[in-house]
Design a protein around this motif. Structure first.
Motif, PDB file in Angstrom:
ATOM      1  N   SER A 423     -11.280   0.566   3.373  1.00 18.36           N
ATOM      2  CA  SER A 423     -10.441  -0.261   2.497  1.00 18.36           C
ATOM      3  C   SER A 423      -8.996  -0.358   2.984  1.00 18.36           C
ATOM      4  O   SER A 423      -8.222  -1.176   2.478  1.00 18.36           O
ATOM      5  CB  SER A 423     -10.456   0.308   1.077  1.00 18.36           C
ATOM      6  OG  SER A 423     -10.002   1.656   1.059  1.00 18.36           O
ATOM      7  N   LEU A 424      -8.597   0.482   3.973  1.00 19.33           N
ATOM      8  CA  LEU A 424      -7.232   0.452   4.498  1.00 19.33           C
ATOM      9  C   LEU A 424      -7.133  -0.191   5.874  1.00 19.33           C
ATOM     10  O   LEU A 424      -6.043  -0.567   6.307  1.00 19.33           O
ATOM     11  CB  LEU A 424      -6.680   1.885   4.612  1.00 19.33           C
ATOM     12  CG  LEU A 424      -5.920   2.481   3.436  1.00 19.33           C
ATOM     13  CD1 LEU A 424      -5.351   3.836   3.814  1.00 19.33           C
ATOM     14  CD2 LEU A 424      -4.797   1.561   2.978  1.00 19.33           C
ATOM     15  N   ARG A 425      -8.250  -0.340   6.558  1.00 16.46           N
ATOM     16  CA  ARG A 425      -8.214  -0.795   7.937  1.00 16.46           C
ATOM     17  C   ARG A 425      -7.766  -2.247   8.035  1.00 16.46           C
ATOM     18  O   ARG A 425      -8.139  -3.084   7.230  1.00 16.46           O
ATOM     19  CB  ARG A 425      -9.585  -0.619   8.579  1.00 16.46           C
ATOM     20  CG  ARG A 425     -10.012   0.840   8.666  1.00 16.46           C
ATOM     21  CD  ARG A 425     -11.373   1.005   9.306  1.00 16.46           C
ATOM     22  NE  ARG A 425     -11.788   2.412   9.280  1.00 16.46           N
ATOM     23  CZ  ARG A 425     -12.948   2.854   9.734  1.00 16.46           C
ATOM     24  NH1 ARG A 425     -13.810   2.001  10.277  1.00 16.46           N
ATOM     25  NH2 ARG A 425     -13.239   4.133   9.666  1.00 16.46           N
ATOM     26  N   GLY A 426      -6.926  -2.467   9.040  1.00 15.31           N
ATOM     27  CA  GLY A 426      -6.457  -3.829   9.279  1.00 15.31           C
ATOM     28  C   GLY A 426      -5.324  -4.279   8.386  1.00 15.31           C
ATOM     29  O   GLY A 426      -4.880  -5.423   8.493  1.00 15.31           O
ATOM     30  N   LEU A 427      -4.823  -3.408   7.543  1.00 13.47           N
ATOM     31  CA  LEU A 427      -3.761  -3.804   6.611  1.00 13.47           C
ATOM     32  C   LEU A 427      -2.365  -3.429   7.103  1.00 13.47           C
ATOM     33  O   LEU A 427      -1.368  -3.824   6.491  1.00 13.47           O
ATOM     34  CB  LEU A 427      -4.000  -3.157   5.232  1.00 13.47           C
ATOM     35  CG  LEU A 427      -5.292  -3.553   4.518  1.00 13.47           C
ATOM     36  CD1 LEU A 427      -5.413  -2.815   3.190  1.00 13.47           C
ATOM     37  CD2 LEU A 427      -5.351  -5.060   4.299  1.00 13.47           C
ATOM     38  N   GLY A 428      -2.299  -2.655   8.184  1.00 16.77           N
ATOM     39  CA  GLY A 428      -0.995  -2.248   8.704  1.00 16.77           C
ATOM     40  C   GLY A 428      -0.227  -1.353   7.749  1.00 16.77           C
ATOM     41  O   GLY A 428       1.013  -1.420   7.682  1.00 16.77           O
ATOM     42  N   ALA A 429      -0.946  -0.502   7.012  1.00 17.56           N
ATOM     43  CA  ALA A 429      -0.298   0.375   6.033  1.00 17.56           C
ATOM     44  C   ALA A 429       0.588   1.400   6.727  1.00 17.56           C
ATOM     45  O   ALA A 429       0.252   1.914   7.795  1.00 17.56           O
ATOM     46  CB  ALA A 429      -1.355   1.078   5.185  1.00 17.56           C
ATOM     47  N   SER A 430       1.734   1.704   6.121  1.00 17.55           N
ATOM     48  CA  SER A 430       2.666   2.694   6.661  1.00 17.55           C
ATOM     49  C   SER A 430       2.630   3.962   5.829  1.00 17.55           C
ATOM     50  O   SER A 430       2.593   3.899   4.594  1.00 17.55           O
ATOM     51  CB  SER A 430       4.093   2.133   6.679  1.00 17.55           C
ATOM     52  OG  SER A 430       4.173   0.998   7.513  1.00 17.55           O
ATOM     53  N   MET A 431       2.638   5.099   6.534  1.00 15.66           N
ATOM     54  CA  MET A 431       2.601   6.390   5.860  1.00 15.66           C
ATOM     55  C   MET A 431       3.954   6.697   5.226  1.00 15.66           C
ATOM     56  O   MET A 431       5.008   6.392   5.781  1.00 15.66           O
ATOM     57  CB  MET A 431       2.222   7.483   6.846  1.00 15.66           C
ATOM     58  CG  MET A 431       1.963   8.843   6.218  1.00 15.66           C
ATOM     59  SD  MET A 431       0.398   8.877   5.308  1.00 15.66           S
ATOM     60  CE  MET A 431      -0.770   8.891   6.680  1.00 15.66           C
ATOM     61  N   LYS A 432       3.921   7.317   4.055  1.00 17.36           N
ATOM     62  CA  LYS A 432       5.135   7.763   3.368  1.00 17.36           C
ATOM     63  C   LYS A 432       5.036   9.267   3.153  1.00 17.36           C
ATOM     64  O   LYS A 432       3.988   9.780   2.759  1.00 17.36           O
ATOM     65  CB  LYS A 432       5.280   7.049   2.018  1.00 17.36           C
ATOM     66  CG  LYS A 432       6.483   7.512   1.207  1.00 17.36           C
ATOM     67  CD  LYS A 432       6.513   6.821  -0.152  1.00 17.36           C
ATOM     68  CE  LYS A 432       7.677   7.321  -0.991  1.00 17.36           C
ATOM     69  NZ  LYS A 432       7.689   6.692  -2.345  1.00 17.36           N
ATOM     70  N   ILE A 433       6.142   9.963   3.409  1.00 18.98           N
ATOM     71  CA  ILE A 433       6.175  11.421   3.243  1.00 18.98           C
ATOM     72  C   ILE A 433       7.135  11.749   2.108  1.00 18.98           C
ATOM     73  O   ILE A 433       8.318  11.383   2.168  1.00 18.98           O
ATOM     74  CB  ILE A 433       6.606  12.115   4.536  1.00 18.98           C
ATOM     75  CG1 ILE A 433       5.663  11.746   5.681  1.00 18.98           C
ATOM     76  CG2 ILE A 433       6.644  13.633   4.349  1.00 18.98           C
ATOM     77  CD1 ILE A 433       6.157  12.176   7.053  1.00 18.98           C
ATOM     78  N   ASP A 434       6.646  12.427   1.115  1.00 19.36           N
ATOM     79  CA  ASP A 434       7.479  12.827  -0.024  1.00 19.36           C
ATOM     80  C   ASP A 434       7.635  14.344   0.011  1.00 19.36           C
ATOM     81  O   ASP A 434       6.641  15.083  -0.007  1.00 19.36           O
ATOM     82  CB  ASP A 434       6.817  12.390  -1.337  1.00 19.36           C
ATOM     83  CG  ASP A 434       7.712  12.634  -2.539  1.00 19.36           C
ATOM     84  OD1 ASP A 434       8.942  12.689  -2.347  1.00 19.36           O
ATOM     85  OD2 ASP A 434       7.177  12.762  -3.664  1.00 19.36           O
ATOM     86  N   PHE A 435       8.878  14.810   0.074  1.00 19.85           N
ATOM     87  CA  PHE A 435       9.131  16.248   0.125  1.00 19.85           C
ATOM     88  C   PHE A 435       9.253  16.798  -1.295  1.00 19.85           C
ATOM     89  O   PHE A 435      10.059  16.316  -2.092  1.00 19.85           O
ATOM     90  CB  PHE A 435      10.387  16.534   0.947  1.00 19.85           C
ATOM     91  CG  PHE A 435      10.204  16.227   2.401  1.00 19.85           C
ATOM     92  CD1 PHE A 435       9.547  17.112   3.236  1.00 19.85           C
ATOM     93  CD2 PHE A 435      10.660  15.025   2.924  1.00 19.85           C
ATOM     94  CE1 PHE A 435       9.340  16.821   4.571  1.00 19.85           C
ATOM     95  CE2 PHE A 435      10.465  14.724   4.260  1.00 19.85           C
ATOM     96  CZ  PHE A 435       9.810  15.620   5.091  1.00 19.85           C
ATOM     97  N   ILE A 436       8.460  17.810  -1.581  1.00 15.81           N
ATOM     98  CA  ILE A 436       8.373  18.332  -2.949  1.00 15.81           C
ATOM     99  C   ILE A 436       8.626  19.839  -2.997  1.00 15.81           C
ATOM    100  O   ILE A 436       8.224  20.518  -3.945  1.00 15.81           O
ATOM    101  CB  ILE A 436       7.002  18.011  -3.575  1.00 15.81           C
ATOM    102  CG1 ILE A 436       5.866  18.592  -2.720  1.00 15.81           C
ATOM    103  CG2 ILE A 436       6.823  16.513  -3.743  1.00 15.81           C
ATOM    104  CD1 ILE A 436       4.500  18.443  -3.357  1.00 15.81           C
TER     105      ILE A 436
END
Length: 464
Positions: A423-436
């Motif tokens: 469901s994510l392939r080909g969408l060019g999604a960018s990873m987000k890192i949240d520091f907790i």
């Protein structure tokens, strides 16, 4: 595309290295001062294989404050005992797609396992400590292929030279260091070395001879995205045998393999300010005050004496007896300087000033709080302190983000991460890192509580 010869490459690298040396030399005096008064250990800036003697200090307090700062930042931000980051996607809506949240959690599990069995947490303390002394800490993130795990190594500051791009971002790292002949053979292979070293390797007694190396990592000119070989990656990686002007190995990286923790960047330079440099005036004053107090104490305990000329062989050990021949002979201490106004209060005031630069009170807050405080009051106090550390937290998180991004990319290319959901392939999604981690959380909660309080005050005003 113009392909340079090995001779031209070495010439360019050596010329660039000389420029980077000249730039770094501007900062050496302040780094040496920080070592002299603050750092737990010192480096030799002219001989890479030498270990200098520890400097003479009259107060160990600044070094203790640095250790408290290092332990606090590591313990509250990047520790195996806490959950310190969460992975997400820049487009939050994509996380609602089928199996995306499960995939992110599975990736976190794999990465956490890699971090635990690698040396990240062990190397993290020195990474932060170096930034506290020199203004920057440099960590290499690579692969330990022999042991099938990630490799983290904090670099010795005297080995590292940095440079920036036009936007002020560090994109070039040169490492000048030595390696034994035996380790060079293990790492590069005997055939890659100069003929002299091949001959030396036949003699076991020469295996520990040192070879001077320069490892240059920099953006590759004329990078071709269509070519997939190791010598055509976005970042060039070249090992040079400096003595023999020979390239031992040339390859590349898909991204900069270093994370740099910049304490407080100095605009226009690749290097940063540190709390040690910021507090240097107070630290020097503290050392002078402590030296003077020690001298006063020694003078009080063992004062200079007025002794008649006729008295010889004076014995000053406890319970000793000294005989005089004339009633006019005398043995008297000279009392001077014992009431010099350097009291414990004065020294403590100087120490408090130094502590402020290292944020000691914040990391020891719960132990140092006066009286009883409610949980809300403690949270507010922590948040206020964390808000003051805003720039520091941002810079630390930026360095940690590079560690996570580089680790993620290495594990993904090695096929160690779960496959990306369909469901994510080909969408060019960018990873987000949240520091907790607790440090980031304290800052976020403070701003959240501040926003709620302001809303309540505004509502109250409207109702009135």
């Amino acid at each position: 595309m113009n392909i340079k010869s090995e001779e031209d490459k070495i010439k360019d690298i050596k010329s660039r290295f000389q420029q980077m040396q000249d730039e770094r030399n501007k900062f050496l005096p302040r780094w040496k001062e920080a070592e002299q008064y603050v750092s737990p250990s010192t480096l030799d800036w002219s001989n890479l294989d030498s270990l200098p003697d520890n400097p003479v200090r009259f107060s160990s307090a600044p070094c203790n404050y640095l250790n408290t700062l290092t332990s606090g930042l590591v313990g509250y931000s990047v520790s195996p005992n806490i959950v310190w980051y969460k992975l997400g996607l820049e487009d939050h809506k994509l996380t609602n797609r089928y199996r995306v949240k499960d995939w992110l959690e599975d990736v976190e599990d794999v990465m956490n396992a890699e971090f635990s069995r690698s040396a990240l947490y062990k190397q993290g303390a020195k990474f932060v400590q170096n930034a506290g002394v020199y203004g920057h800490g440099v960590m290499f993130i690579g692969e330990d292929l022999a042991n099938n795990k990630l490799h983290f190594a904090t670099m010795k500051t005297n080995e590292i030279f940095l440079d920036t791009d036009t936007k002020g971002n560090i994109d070039t790292v040169f490492r000048h260091y030595t390696m034994t002949l035996r380790n060079c053979v293990d790492f590069f292979g005997l055939d890659s070395l100069h003929e002299d070293y091949k001959e030396d390797y036949k003699h076991v007694e020469k295996w520990n001879n040192k070879i001077e190396l320069l490892f240059a990592v920099f953006p590759r000119e004329g990078f071709n995205y269509e070519m997939k070989d190791s010598k055509n990656k976005p970042y060039a990686a070249i090992y040079v045998d400096l003595k023999n002007s020979k390239i031992i190995n040339e390859s590349g990286f898909d991204e900069l393999p270093y994370a740099i923790f910049e304490w407080e960047n100095i605009p226009g330079f690749a290097y940063s300010e540190s709390p040690s440099n910021g507090a240097m005036a107070e630290i020097k004053t503290l050392n002078i005050a402590e030296k003077t107090r020690l001298r006063i104490a020694q003078t009080s305990a063992e004062p200079p004496l007025i002794v008649s000329a006729g008295i010889r062989n004076l014995n000053l050990v406890p319970k000793a007896r000294n005989y005089i021949e004339s009633p006019t002979d005398r043995i008297e201490p000279i009392r001077t300087g014992e009431n010099y106004p350097i009291t414990l209060d004065v020294v403590q005031s100087i120490k408090d000033n130094v502590k402020d630069f290292f944020h000691v009170d914040f990391f020891l807050m719960l132990q140092q709080k006066q009286g009883k405080m409610t949980a809300t009051e403690v949270m507010e106090l922590q948040g206020e302190k964390a808000a003051v550390l805003s720039n520091l937290i941002v810079n630390l998180n930026d360095a940690l983000q590079k560690i996570i991004q580089r680790s993620f990319n290495l594990l993904m290319r090695a096929g160690k991460l779960p496959p990306v959901p369909q469901s994510l392939r080909g969408l060019g999604a960018s990873m987000k890192i949240d520091f907790i981690g607790p440090l980031s959380q304290a800052q976020k909660k403070y701003h959240a509580m501040g926003g709620i309080a302001q809303s309540m005050q505004l509502s109250s005003a409207i109702m009135q």
